[in-house]
Design an enzyme around this catalytic site. Structure first.
Site, PDB file in Angstrom:
ATOM      1  N   ASP A  63      26.037  48.269  71.716  1.00 32.27           N
ATOM      2  CA  ASP A  63      27.292  47.581  71.453  1.00 32.27           C
ATOM      3  C   ASP A  63      27.730  47.982  70.042  1.00 32.27           C
ATOM      4  O   ASP A  63      26.923  48.494  69.259  1.00 32.27           O
ATOM      5  CB  ASP A  63      27.074  46.071  71.569  1.00 32.27           C
ATOM      6  CG  ASP A  63      28.332  45.290  71.243  1.00 32.27           C
ATOM      7  OD1 ASP A  63      29.410  45.650  71.756  1.00 32.27           O
ATOM      8  OD2 ASP A  63      28.238  44.332  70.453  1.00 32.27           O
ATOM      9  N   ASP A  65      30.390  46.134  67.432  1.00 26.95           N
ATOM     10  CA  ASP A  65      30.484  45.045  66.453  1.00 26.95           C
ATOM     11  C   ASP A  65      29.316  44.076  66.593  1.00 26.95           C
ATOM     12  O   ASP A  65      29.081  43.514  67.661  1.00 26.95           O
ATOM     13  CB  ASP A  65      31.801  44.287  66.627  1.00 26.95           C
ATOM     14  CG  ASP A  65      33.019  45.200  66.502  1.00 26.95           C
ATOM     15  OD1 ASP A  65      32.916  46.217  65.794  1.00 26.95           O
ATOM     16  OD2 ASP A  65      34.049  44.907  67.128  1.00 26.95           O
ATOM     17  N   TYR A  74      37.484  41.375  65.203  1.00 24.11           N
ATOM     18  CA  TYR A  74      38.539  42.366  65.415  1.00 24.11           C
ATOM     19  C   TYR A  74      38.546  43.407  64.291  1.00 24.11           C
ATOM     20  O   TYR A  74      39.535  43.623  63.606  1.00 24.11           O
ATOM     21  CB  TYR A  74      39.902  41.687  65.550  1.00 24.11           C
ATOM     22  CG  TYR A  74      39.943  40.676  66.676  1.00 24.11           C
ATOM     23  CD1 TYR A  74      39.880  41.078  68.001  1.00 24.11           C
ATOM     24  CD2 TYR A  74      40.013  39.310  66.395  1.00 24.11           C
ATOM     25  CE1 TYR A  74      39.892  40.152  69.036  1.00 24.11           C
ATOM     26  CE2 TYR A  74      40.019  38.373  67.422  1.00 24.11           C
ATOM     27  CZ  TYR A  74      39.963  38.805  68.740  1.00 24.11           C
ATOM     28  OH  TYR A  74      39.958  37.882  69.763  1.00 24.11           O
ATOM     29  N   THR A 103      31.692  49.413  74.047  1.00 25.30           N
ATOM     30  CA  THR A 103      32.310  48.343  73.266  1.00 25.30           C
ATOM     31  C   THR A 103      33.607  47.799  73.853  1.00 25.30           C
ATOM     32  O   THR A 103      34.461  48.563  74.314  1.00 25.30           O
ATOM     33  CB  THR A 103      32.561  48.832  71.819  1.00 25.30           C
ATOM     34  OG1 THR A 103      33.194  47.809  71.054  1.00 25.30           O
ATOM     35  CG2 THR A 103      33.426  50.084  71.788  1.00 25.30           C
ATOM     36  N   CYS A 142      36.688  49.554  76.079  1.00 25.81           N
ATOM     37  CA  CYS A 142      37.621  48.767  76.889  1.00 25.81           C
ATOM     38  C   CYS A 142      38.638  48.141  75.934  1.00 25.81           C
ATOM     39  O   CYS A 142      38.260  47.343  75.072  1.00 25.81           O
ATOM     40  CB  CYS A 142      36.893  47.674  77.662  1.00 25.81           C
ATOM     41  SG  CYS A 142      38.036  46.504  78.446  1.00 25.81           S
ATOM     42  N   CYS A 150      40.429  43.395  83.895  1.00 24.34           N
ATOM     43  CA  CYS A 150      40.216  44.826  84.155  1.00 24.34           C
ATOM     44  C   CYS A 150      38.832  45.059  84.757  1.00 24.34           C
ATOM     45  O   CYS A 150      38.023  44.142  84.879  1.00 24.34           O
ATOM     46  CB  CYS A 150      40.372  45.613  82.852  1.00 24.34           C
ATOM     47  SG  CYS A 150      39.060  45.227  81.651  1.00 24.34           S
ATOM     48  N   CYS A 152      36.715  47.357  83.390  1.00 24.26           N
ATOM     49  CA  CYS A 152      35.822  47.974  82.405  1.00 24.26           C
ATOM     50  C   CYS A 152      35.240  47.004  81.380  1.00 24.26           C
ATOM     51  O   CYS A 152      34.206  47.295  80.771  1.00 24.26           O
ATOM     52  CB  CYS A 152      36.540  49.112  81.677  1.00 24.26           C
ATOM     53  SG  CYS A 152      38.138  48.685  80.957  1.00 24.26           S
ATOM     54  N   LYS A 154      33.127  44.417  79.515  1.00 24.27           N
ATOM     55  CA  LYS A 154      31.853  43.728  79.689  1.00 24.27           C
ATOM     56  C   LYS A 154      32.113  42.224  79.852  1.00 24.27           C
ATOM     57  O   LYS A 154      33.002  41.711  79.173  1.00 24.27           O
ATOM     58  CB  LYS A 154      30.939  43.979  78.483  1.00 24.27           C
ATOM     59  CG  LYS A 154      30.462  45.422  78.331  1.00 24.27           C
ATOM     60  CD  LYS A 154      29.601  45.622  77.075  1.00 24.27           C
ATOM     61  CE  LYS A 154      30.423  45.505  75.800  1.00 24.27           C
ATOM     62  NZ  LYS A 154      29.652  45.805  74.583  1.00 24.27           N
TER      63      LYS A 154
END
Length: 223
Positions: A63, A65, A74, A103, A142, A150, A152, A154
């Site tokens: 992953d 962040d 963000y 991510t 994503c 969506c 994609c 996670k």
């Protein structure tokens, strides 16, 4: 399969005829029978499958962040690396693992930053990794918000599955490190063998090992 059986039967027949012409091979253990031929063929197929499996690549999935860089929420400008991330990646990179980032970046979909700004941020990350003689193979991203529903984002496994397909990766010999339950869920759905949840919280979570120090992963693989 019928054709293979016919060929095996033909081979067995030839062996039988040859044996009749060569009396010294009439001992029952010396004949090549149909079962022996099938067993030899199955052994050859098994060996070939093992060779193909050995050629498959391994990957360290990360992953972003909270695992690679500190999560300031963000993130697209402020870059601060998580302690120990370079040592972890170098350990696996030196063992020929691909380093792949998986991510969610809904900040794009929310309008907080652009795709181009994200790519510039990723370039900065890659350049720092190169200074440590590590190559990040690819970022799978994503850009959608949860409301987009969506395929994609996670905890859905699509980004991981896309990476596995693109680079011919053996998921049974891979490692995934995330800092959220959604990371664990995505990795488990993609059949990743070794899943780690990086957190300082005291949690009990199935399908993963909880760690607060990347060195614990390295110790697991040195055990």
């Amino acid at each position: 399969m019928i054709a293979v059986s016919i060929i095996l039967a033909f081979i067995a027949l030839l062996a039988f005829i040859w044996g009749l012409k060569n009396k010294q091979f009439l001992d029952k253990d010396a004949f090549l029978n149909l079962n022996d031929s099938e067993e030899a063929l199955n052994d050859a197929i098994t060996l070939e499958n093992r060779k193909k499996q050995a050629l498959k690549k391994r990957a360290l999935f990360l992953d972003r962040d909270g695992v690679i860089n500190v999560d300031f929420s963000y993130v697209y400008e402020r870059l601060e690396f998580v302690d120990g991330i370079f040592d972890l990646c170098k350990y696996f990179y030196d063992k020929a693992y691909l380093i792949i980032v998986i991510t969610n970046q809904s900040g794009i979909g929310r309008g907080y930053f652009t795709k181009e700004q994200m790519q510039e941020f990723h370039l900065r990350i890659q350049n720092e990794f190169k200074k440590h003689n590590i190559e990040i193979k690819e970022f799978f991203v994503c850009p959608h918000t949860p409301d987009d529903n969506c395929e994609c984002r996670k905890p859905k496994p699509k980004m991981i599955l896309d990476a596995i397909k693109k680079y011919d990766i053996d998921e049974n010999n891979c490692v995934f490190v995330g800092d959220k339950i959604s990371d664990v869920q995505a990795a488990f759905a993609a059949n990743i063998e070794n899943i780690y949840l990086f957190t300082k919280d005291k949690l009990e979570q199935k399908n993963c090992k909880i760690i607060d120090d990347f060195n614990k992963i390295i110790k697991d693989f040195n055990a």
